[in-house]
Motif scaffolding. Structure first.
Motif, PDB file in Angstrom:
ATOM      1  N   TYR A 330       0.828  -1.198   0.000  1.00 58.20           N
ATOM      2  CA  TYR A 330       0.000   0.000   0.000  1.00 58.20           C
ATOM      3  C   TYR A 330       0.871   1.261   0.000  1.00 58.20           C
ATOM      4  O   TYR A 330       1.886   1.305   0.689  1.00 58.20           O
ATOM      5  CB  TYR A 330      -0.883   0.045   1.256  1.00 58.20           C
ATOM      6  CG  TYR A 330      -1.705  -1.206   1.433  1.00 58.20           C
ATOM      7  CD1 TYR A 330      -2.794  -1.446   0.611  1.00 58.20           C
ATOM      8  CD2 TYR A 330      -1.369  -2.150   2.403  1.00 58.20           C
ATOM      9  CE1 TYR A 330      -3.549  -2.616   0.755  1.00 58.20           C
ATOM     10  CE2 TYR A 330      -2.121  -3.308   2.553  1.00 58.20           C
ATOM     11  CZ  TYR A 330      -3.201  -3.534   1.736  1.00 58.20           C
ATOM     12  OH  TYR A 330      -3.939  -4.679   1.874  1.00 58.20           O
ATOM     13  N   ALA A 331       0.413   2.274  -0.771  1.00 54.06           N
ATOM     14  CA  ALA A 331       0.982   3.613  -0.638  1.00 54.06           C
ATOM     15  C   ALA A 331      -0.053   4.435   0.123  1.00 54.06           C
ATOM     16  O   ALA A 331      -1.263   4.246  -0.063  1.00 54.06           O
ATOM     17  CB  ALA A 331       1.245   4.207  -2.016  1.00 54.06           C
ATOM     18  N   PHE A 332       0.427   5.335   0.981  1.00 59.32           N
ATOM     19  CA  PHE A 332      -0.491   6.050   1.884  1.00 59.32           C
ATOM     20  C   PHE A 332      -0.142   7.539   1.885  1.00 59.32           C
ATOM     21  O   PHE A 332       0.356   8.077   2.879  1.00 59.32           O
ATOM     22  CB  PHE A 332      -0.339   5.441   3.287  1.00 59.32           C
ATOM     23  CG  PHE A 332      -1.517   5.653   4.192  1.00 59.32           C
ATOM     24  CD1 PHE A 332      -2.798   5.298   3.786  1.00 59.32           C
ATOM     25  CD2 PHE A 332      -1.340   6.171   5.468  1.00 59.32           C
ATOM     26  CE1 PHE A 332      -3.885   5.469   4.639  1.00 59.32           C
ATOM     27  CE2 PHE A 332      -2.414   6.345   6.323  1.00 59.32           C
ATOM     28  CZ  PHE A 332      -3.697   5.988   5.906  1.00 59.32           C
ATOM     29  N   PRO A 333      -0.365   8.201   0.717  1.00 63.14           N
ATOM     30  CA  PRO A 333       0.040   9.609   0.631  1.00 63.14           C
ATOM     31  C   PRO A 333      -0.773  10.521   1.529  1.00 63.14           C
ATOM     32  O   PRO A 333      -1.949  10.269   1.782  1.00 63.14           O
ATOM     33  CB  PRO A 333      -0.228   9.950  -0.843  1.00 63.14           C
ATOM     34  CG  PRO A 333      -1.256   8.971  -1.273  1.00 63.14           C
ATOM     35  CD  PRO A 333      -0.987   7.711  -0.510  1.00 63.14           C
ATOM     36  N   ASN A 334      -0.100  11.584   1.968  1.00 59.97           N
ATOM     37  CA  ASN A 334      -0.769  12.659   2.691  1.00 59.97           C
ATOM     38  C   ASN A 334      -1.296  13.638   1.649  1.00 59.97           C
ATOM     39  O   ASN A 334      -0.565  14.039   0.742  1.00 59.97           O
ATOM     40  CB  ASN A 334       0.258  13.333   3.612  1.00 59.97           C
ATOM     41  CG  ASN A 334      -0.379  14.385   4.472  1.00 59.97           C
ATOM     42  OD1 ASN A 334      -1.058  15.281   3.973  1.00 59.97           O
ATOM     43  ND2 ASN A 334      -0.161  14.278   5.763  1.00 59.97           N
ATOM     44  N   ILE A 335      -2.573  14.021   1.789  1.00 59.91           N
ATOM     45  CA  ILE A 335      -3.212  14.854   0.761  1.00 59.91           C
ATOM     46  C   ILE A 335      -3.604  16.224   1.317  1.00 59.91           C
ATOM     47  O   ILE A 335      -4.424  16.925   0.722  1.00 59.91           O
ATOM     48  CB  ILE A 335      -4.449  14.138   0.172  1.00 59.91           C
ATOM     49  CG1 ILE A 335      -5.364  13.604   1.294  1.00 59.91           C
ATOM     50  CG2 ILE A 335      -4.024  12.959  -0.691  1.00 59.91           C
ATOM     51  CD1 ILE A 335      -6.785  13.964   1.161  1.00 59.91           C
ATOM     52  N   ARG A 336      -3.032  16.564   2.480  1.00 60.82           N
ATOM     53  CA  ARG A 336      -3.376  17.836   3.139  1.00 60.82           C
ATOM     54  C   ARG A 336      -3.347  19.023   2.168  1.00 60.82           C
ATOM     55  O   ARG A 336      -4.267  19.826   2.118  1.00 60.82           O
ATOM     56  CB  ARG A 336      -2.385  18.100   4.289  1.00 60.82           C
ATOM     57  CG  ARG A 336      -2.614  19.411   5.021  1.00 60.82           C
ATOM     58  CD  ARG A 336      -1.482  19.670   6.007  1.00 60.82           C
ATOM     59  NE  ARG A 336      -1.405  18.606   7.007  1.00 60.82           N
ATOM     60  CZ  ARG A 336      -2.107  18.605   8.138  1.00 60.82           C
ATOM     61  NH1 ARG A 336      -2.895  19.601   8.427  1.00 60.82           N
ATOM     62  NH2 ARG A 336      -1.996  17.614   8.989  1.00 60.82           N
ATOM     63  N   ALA A 337      -2.277  19.096   1.360  1.00 61.72           N
ATOM     64  CA  ALA A 337      -2.085  20.277   0.511  1.00 61.72           C
ATOM     65  C   ALA A 337      -3.068  20.349  -0.668  1.00 61.72           C
ATOM     66  O   ALA A 337      -3.096  21.339  -1.396  1.00 61.72           O
ATOM     67  CB  ALA A 337      -0.642  20.316   0.009  1.00 61.72           C
ATOM     68  N   THR A 338      -3.906  19.310  -0.843  1.00 59.80           N
ATOM     69  CA  THR A 338      -4.943  19.439  -1.876  1.00 59.80           C
ATOM     70  C   THR A 338      -6.112  20.278  -1.356  1.00 59.80           C
ATOM     71  O   THR A 338      -6.997  20.661  -2.113  1.00 59.80           O
ATOM     72  CB  THR A 338      -5.526  18.058  -2.299  1.00 59.80           C
ATOM     73  OG1 THR A 338      -6.172  17.480  -1.149  1.00 59.80           O
ATOM     74  CG2 THR A 338      -4.476  17.129  -2.840  1.00 59.80           C
ATOM     75  N   GLY A 339      -6.137  20.479  -0.007  1.00 61.21           N
ATOM     76  CA  GLY A 339      -7.222  21.258   0.598  1.00 61.21           C
ATOM     77  C   GLY A 339      -8.511  20.445   0.749  1.00 61.21           C
ATOM     78  O   GLY A 339      -9.555  21.003   1.088  1.00 61.21           O
ATOM     79  N   GLN A 340      -8.437  19.125   0.499  1.00 56.64           N
ATOM     80  CA  GLN A 340      -9.650  18.306   0.619  1.00 56.64           C
ATOM     81  C   GLN A 340      -9.447  17.219   1.672  1.00 56.64           C
ATOM     82  O   GLN A 340      -8.319  16.852   1.977  1.00 56.64           O
ATOM     83  CB  GLN A 340      -9.941  17.641  -0.722  1.00 56.64           C
ATOM     84  CG  GLN A 340     -10.154  18.654  -1.816  1.00 56.64           C
ATOM     85  CD  GLN A 340     -10.455  17.980  -3.129  1.00 56.64           C
ATOM     86  OE1 GLN A 340     -11.415  17.240  -3.245  1.00 56.64           O
ATOM     87  NE2 GLN A 340      -9.619  18.223  -4.102  1.00 56.64           N
ATOM     88  N   ASN A 341     -10.569  16.707   2.208  1.00 60.50           N
ATOM     89  CA  ASN A 341     -10.396  15.598   3.144  1.00 60.50           C
ATOM     90  C   ASN A 341     -10.416  14.272   2.374  1.00 60.50           C
ATOM     91  O   ASN A 341     -10.698  14.238   1.172  1.00 60.50           O
ATOM     92  CB  ASN A 341     -11.428  15.642   4.281  1.00 60.50           C
ATOM     93  CG  ASN A 341     -12.836  15.322   3.801  1.00 60.50           C
ATOM     94  OD1 ASN A 341     -13.031  14.563   2.861  1.00 60.50           O
ATOM     95  ND2 ASN A 341     -13.819  15.919   4.441  1.00 60.50           N
ATOM     96  N   SER A 342     -10.083  13.208   3.091  1.00 57.82           N
ATOM     97  CA  SER A 342      -9.855  11.936   2.398  1.00 57.82           C
ATOM     98  C   SER A 342     -11.122  11.410   1.738  1.00 57.82           C
ATOM     99  O   SER A 342     -11.083  10.851   0.650  1.00 57.82           O
ATOM    100  CB  SER A 342      -9.286  10.898   3.358  1.00 57.82           C
ATOM    101  OG  SER A 342     -10.224  10.545   4.336  1.00 57.82           O
TER     102      SER A 342
END
Ligand SMILES: Cc1ncc(COP(=O)(O)O)c(C=O)c1O
Length: 393
Positions: A330-342
């Motif tokens: 599994y890859a588990f990227p952090n997406i904080r900087a997209t401004g959206q929640n998971s």
């Protein structure tokens, strides 16, 4: 006569098991013909031919009856030999190994054997959602212990310590981890062991991804079973399965190993719950352990290539930051900087991009800003999925 309205309701415990986010994405993905499936945690490889042939032989030789509730003796002996050779823990095949319907059932049996109604069990956050469900089935209370990205998802004693109460019975650990791909190092496992001994806790150790390690030659390439550390066998239930390593998810074959009296309790509950595991699948598992291991090596090397492509591609997407996972698939990227929640991002990715991924929120409160992508798909599909996600971002 007019039918009376029925006022019967399902049990409280069953109502605590929510549908996981994976299911929600799965339902959506089912309706999209060209969807690329990166949400499922199962190898895309077929079960190796020698294993299938062993199952056919078992059927033809009449090995189709009930077995001992702990499993056929030959398979328990092979599991015990494997645990001794590869994991450095000696378990008595006759008394300390229980064959189960996948790791899922092993985890349920372990919780049912160590905890009672109202007890508390520490579960990883983020962690595989089924742990929480399994704790609810027992009537115990799941207490999530945070694994922080900033700490490389390692166990932090100062964080976990605050969660321990007189009711805490056990801690579940999972290395390599679903969903983070992180590996607990030997020194970190020593800290967990000290913590468990001091607080008098059982440790349930889920090791289903033990073979999925990629960074050859580094300490990140070492899988350590916590039961092999001093004084730990007596308080640990070691869980493993054939599902991932041998691409046998549908065969439902796993095991739990523990010192008596916990192993005896698990065998009793297994007998009461399902009598025994499929005899045919047990003979297939025996071949998996004792036959050639080339197919496992081939599968891991395919996963290693996909990991590189997926993780470097994710790090090029705007707003994504993906640490290199050292294990599992599994890859588990952090997406904080997209401004959206998971959740909203995962929905957008499946609906507009036709790529199925899992929202981090399915794995616990700590993962609101992550998504999980399984690289159990072809390199071509992984590349196409990255392209599609880039477009919708
Ligand atoms: C961490 C972990 N443990 C256990 C399982 C389930 O294994 P099995 O199919 O053997 O029940 C999974 C499946 O995804 C998993 O990710």
């Amino acid at each position: 006569m007019e039918a009376k309205a029925v006022s019967l309701e399902p049990s409280q415990r069953s109502r605590k098991l929510g549908l996981s986010g994976i299911r929600e994405i799965f339902e959506k993905a089912q309706k999209i013909p060209d969807v690329i499936r990166l949400e499922f945690g199962e190898p895309d490889f077929d079960t190796p031919d020698n294993i299938k042939a062993a199952a056919v032989r078992a059927i033809n030789n009449g090995k189709t009856k009930y077995t001992s509730s702990a499993g056929i003796p030959e398979l328990r002996a092979a599991i015990s030999a494997k645990l001794s050779k590869e994991n450095q823990v000696v378990y008595d095949a006759a008394k300390e190994v229980v064959v189960t319907a996948g790791a899922t059932s092993a985890i349920n049996l372990a919780f049912l054997s160590v905890a009672d109604i109202g007890d508390e069990i520490l579960v990883p956050d983020p962690g595989w959602a089924t742990y929480t469900h399994a704790v609810h089935i027992v009537g115990s209370i799941p207490v999530p212990y945070p694994l922080r990205e900033s700490a490389g998802y390692s166990f932090e004693r100062k964080v976990a310590e605050k969660l321990v109460t007189p009711k805490t019975k056990a801690i579940l650990i999972n290395t390599p981890s679903n969903p983070t791909g992180a590996i607990l190092s030997r020194s970190n496992l020593k800290e967990i062991a000290e913590f468990a001994i001091e607080k008098n806790l059982f440790v349930i150790s889920d090791e289903v991804y033990e073979k999925f390690l990629y960074d050859g030659g580094s300490t990140k390439n070492e899988h350590v079973s916590i039961a092999s550390l001093p004084e730990m066998k007596e308080r640990t239930v070691t869980i493993n399965a054939f599902s991932k390593t041998y691409a046998m998810t549908g065969w439902r074959l796993g095991y739990a190993a523990a010192a008596e009296p916990i192993s005896a309790a698990m065998a009793k509950i297994n007998a009461a719950e399902s009598s025994c595991v499929s005899s045919v699948a047990q003979y297939a598992a025996l071949e998996a352990l004792t036959g050639p291991q080339d197919s496992v090596r081939e599968m891991i090397s395919a996963f290693a290539k996909r990991r590189e492509v997926l993780v470097s591609g994710l790090n090029e997407l705007p707003g994504f930051k993906c640490p290199m996972p050292h294990g599992a698939f599994y890859a588990f990227p952090n997406i904080r900087a997209t401004g959206q929640n998971s959740h909203s991002l995962a929905m957008k990715i499946v609906e507009k991009g036709h790529v199925a991924v899992v929202p981090g929120s399915s794995f616990g409160a700590q993962a609101e800003l992550n998504i999980r992508l399984a690289y159990a798909n072809s390199l071509e599909n992984i590349q196409l999925a990255l392209e599609r996600i880039r477009k919708i971002l």
